[in-house]
Scaffold this motif. Structure first.
Motif, PDB file in Angstrom:
ATOM      1  N   VAL A  88      23.489  -5.124  41.370  1.00  0.00           N
ATOM      2  CA  VAL A  88      22.159  -4.666  40.948  1.00  0.00           C
ATOM      3  C   VAL A  88      21.209  -5.860  41.005  1.00  0.00           C
ATOM      4  O   VAL A  88      21.598  -6.989  40.662  1.00  0.00           O
ATOM      5  CB  VAL A  88      22.231  -4.071  39.520  1.00  0.00           C
ATOM      6  N   ASN A  96      20.963   0.857  33.424  1.00  0.00           N
ATOM      7  CA  ASN A  96      21.740   2.015  33.853  1.00  0.00           C
ATOM      8  C   ASN A  96      21.832   2.182  35.374  1.00  0.00           C
ATOM      9  O   ASN A  96      22.401   3.160  35.840  1.00  0.00           O
ATOM     10  CB  ASN A  96      21.173   3.305  33.254  1.00  0.00           C
ATOM     11  N   GLY A  98      23.470   0.268  37.601  1.00  0.00           N
ATOM     12  CA  GLY A  98      24.856   0.091  38.021  1.00  0.00           C
ATOM     13  C   GLY A  98      25.699   1.304  37.681  1.00  0.00           C
ATOM     14  O   GLY A  98      26.501   1.772  38.501  1.00  0.00           O
ATOM     15  N   ARG A 134      33.326   0.566  30.365  1.00  0.00           N
ATOM     16  CA  ARG A 134      32.446   1.654  29.928  1.00  0.00           C
ATOM     17  C   ARG A 134      32.490   2.829  30.909  1.00  0.00           C
ATOM     18  O   ARG A 134      32.230   3.970  30.540  1.00  0.00           O
ATOM     19  CB  ARG A 134      30.994   1.185  29.778  1.00  0.00           C
TER      20      ARG A 134
HETATM   21  C1  LIG Z   1      27.649  -5.743  36.664  1.00  0.00           C
HETATM   22  C2  LIG Z   1      26.454  -4.874  37.077  1.00  0.00           C
HETATM   23  C3  LIG Z   1      26.797  -4.162  38.387  1.00  0.00           C
HETATM   24  C4  LIG Z   1      26.220  -3.830  35.983  1.00  0.00           C
HETATM   25  O1  LIG Z   1      25.120  -3.024  36.354  1.00  0.00           O
HETATM   26  P1  LIG Z   1      23.910  -2.770  35.307  1.00  0.00           P
HETATM   27  O2  LIG Z   1      22.944  -1.874  35.952  1.00  0.00           O
HETATM   28  O3  LIG Z   1      23.438  -4.087  34.834  1.00  0.00           O
HETATM   29  O4  LIG Z   1      24.687  -2.024  34.110  1.00  0.00           O
HETATM   30  P2  LIG Z   1      24.251  -0.663  33.369  1.00  0.00           P
HETATM   31  O5  LIG Z   1      22.898  -0.870  32.778  1.00  0.00           O
HETATM   32  O6  LIG Z   1      24.412   0.478  34.296  1.00  0.00           O
HETATM   33  O7  LIG Z   1      25.336  -0.603  32.220  1.00  0.00           O
HETATM   34  C5  LIG Z   1      26.296   0.420  32.089  1.00  0.00           C
HETATM   35  C6  LIG Z   1      27.175   0.134  30.911  1.00  0.00           C
HETATM   36  O8  LIG Z   1      27.814  -1.133  31.077  1.00  0.00           O
HETATM   37  C7  LIG Z   1      27.461  -2.010  29.994  1.00  0.00           C
HETATM   38  N1  LIG Z   1      27.139  -3.338  30.520  1.00  0.00           N
HETATM   39  C8  LIG Z   1      26.443  -3.612  31.643  1.00  0.00           C
HETATM   40  N2  LIG Z   1      26.279  -4.945  31.760  1.00  0.00           N
HETATM   41  C9  LIG Z   1      26.851  -5.484  30.660  1.00  0.00           C
HETATM   42  C10 LIG Z   1      26.978  -6.818  30.176  1.00  0.00           C
HETATM   43  N3  LIG Z   1      26.496  -7.861  30.862  1.00  0.00           N
HETATM   44  N4  LIG Z   1      27.638  -7.022  29.014  1.00  0.00           N
HETATM   45  C11 LIG Z   1      28.153  -5.984  28.316  1.00  0.00           C
HETATM   46  N5  LIG Z   1      28.051  -4.692  28.711  1.00  0.00           N
HETATM   47  C12 LIG Z   1      27.403  -4.462  29.870  1.00  0.00           C
HETATM   48  C13 LIG Z   1      26.203  -1.422  29.408  1.00  0.00           C
HETATM   49  O9  LIG Z   1      26.062  -1.770  28.059  1.00  0.00           O
HETATM   50  C14 LIG Z   1      26.386   0.041  29.625  1.00  0.00           C
HETATM   51  O10 LIG Z   1      27.212   0.599  28.623  1.00  0.00           O
HETATM   52  P3  LIG Z   1      26.627   1.738  27.643  1.00  0.00           P
HETATM   53  O11 LIG Z   1      26.189   2.856  28.560  1.00  0.00           O
HETATM   54  O12 LIG Z   1      27.760   2.079  26.792  1.00  0.00           O
HETATM   55  O13 LIG Z   1      25.473   1.092  26.948  1.00  0.00           O
HETATM   56  C15 LIG Z   1      25.157  -5.720  37.244  1.00  0.00           C
HETATM   57  O14 LIG Z   1      24.827  -6.314  36.038  1.00  0.00           O
HETATM   58  C16 LIG Z   1      25.221  -6.775  38.336  1.00  0.00           C
HETATM   59  O15 LIG Z   1      24.980  -6.478  39.503  1.00  0.00           O
HETATM   60  N6  LIG Z   1      25.559  -8.020  37.945  1.00  0.00           N
HETATM   61  C17 LIG Z   1      25.605  -9.143  38.887  1.00  0.00           C
HETATM   62  C18 LIG Z   1      26.598  -8.956  40.028  1.00  0.00           C
HETATM   63  C19 LIG Z   1      27.944  -8.441  39.547  1.00  0.00           C
HETATM   64  O16 LIG Z   1      28.518  -8.939  38.585  1.00  0.00           O
HETATM   65  N7  LIG Z   1      28.466  -7.425  40.257  1.00  0.00           N
HETATM   66  C20 LIG Z   1      29.735  -6.817  39.937  1.00  0.00           C
HETATM   67  C21 LIG Z   1      30.812  -7.543  40.601  1.00  0.00           C
HETATM   68  S1  LIG Z   1      32.421  -6.900  40.131  1.00  0.00           S
END
Ligand SMILES: CC(C)(COP(=O)(O)OP(=O)(O)OC[C@H]1O[C@@H](n2cnc3c(N)ncnc32)[C@H](O)[C@@H]1OP(=O)(O)O)[C@@H](O)C(=O)NCCC(=O)NCCS
Length: 170
Positions: A88, A96, A98, A134
């Motif tokens: 993301v 939300n 991701g 989650r």
């Molecule tokens: C990891 C990633 C894909 C998550 O996507 P996002 O859009 O930030 O996450 P969302 O907002 O959809 O979160 C969905 C759920 O995950 C949880 N979550 C997301 N990021 C979190 C964090 N950093 N710490 C704790 N919980 C987290 C949210 O609290 C949510 O749970 P809930 O619905 O119970 O509140 C995104 O942060 C990202 O791209 N990070 C950098 C690259 C990466 O790490 N990619 C994944 C490689 S495996």
């Protein structure tokens, strides 16, 4: 916001998101930036094999992308398992995006007859581990020091989620 299939014109934004993750984190074990040609080849390969590449589109801007491909595809016995990825845009995280990108993959995997979806997550990426928990993924494996980036060893966690009932017949 709309989750839709990626198109060729999305590739520059996909590349920018991917390269930001590569440059600033250990979420991807690449040590060099990707290129537009490499991303185009990836999209083409995924399409040819019938695998999805999705983007989250907000007013024409790409907020993130997700996809899956074969898991250990060299061996046919793994054909009901897939490995996904999701990234993301930095300024769109925690909203939300991701969740919607990965949840959209589940029915697509199930429609292809897949049984298990696997995520390979850097052990230090606690946010992504929590995110996958989650979404119903369970930690199933922890590899020690299988990666190396930013002058340090990296542990890799495997997480899996069933797409249909455990033990279901094929
Ligand atoms: C990891 C990633 C894909 C998550 O996507 P996002 O859009 O930030 O996450 P969302 O907002 O959809 O979160 C969905 C759920 O995950 C949880 N979550 C997301 N990021 C979190 C964090 N950093 N710490 C704790 N919980 C987290 C949210 O609290 C949510 O749970 P809930 O619905 O119970 O509140 C995104 O942060 C990202 O791209 N990070 C950098 C690259 C990466 O790490 N990619 C994944 C490689 S495996």
């Amino acid at each position: 916001m709309l989750i839709r299939d990626a198109q060729a014109h999305d590739l520059p934004e996909i590349l920018a998101i991917y390269n930001e993750v590569i440059a600033t984190s250990t979420a991807v074990y690449a040590t060099q930036p990707s290129s537009l040609a490499e991303r185009a080849e990836w999209l083409e390969q995924r399409r040819q094999r019938g695998f999805p590449v999705l983007v989250a589109d907000e007013d024409g801007a790409v907020l993130g992308f997700s996809s899956f491909g074969e898991f250990r595809g060299a061996w046919n016995g793994y054909r009901y398992s897939i490995e996904h990825s999701v990234h993301v845009r930095a300024d769109a995280r925690g909203k939300n995006v991701g969740r919607l990108l990965v949840e959209a993959l589940f029915p697509l995997g199930a429609a292809l007859g897949k049984h298990v979806m696997i995520g390979a997550v850097d052990a230090a990426n606690e946010g992504s581990i929590r995110f996958h928990e989650r979404l119903g993924f369970a930690r199933v494996g922890h590899f020690k020091e299988v990666g190396h980036k930013f002058d340090r060893w990296l542990d890799l966690v495997f997480m899996q989620r069933f797409l249909d009932a455990p033990g279901s017949s094929r």
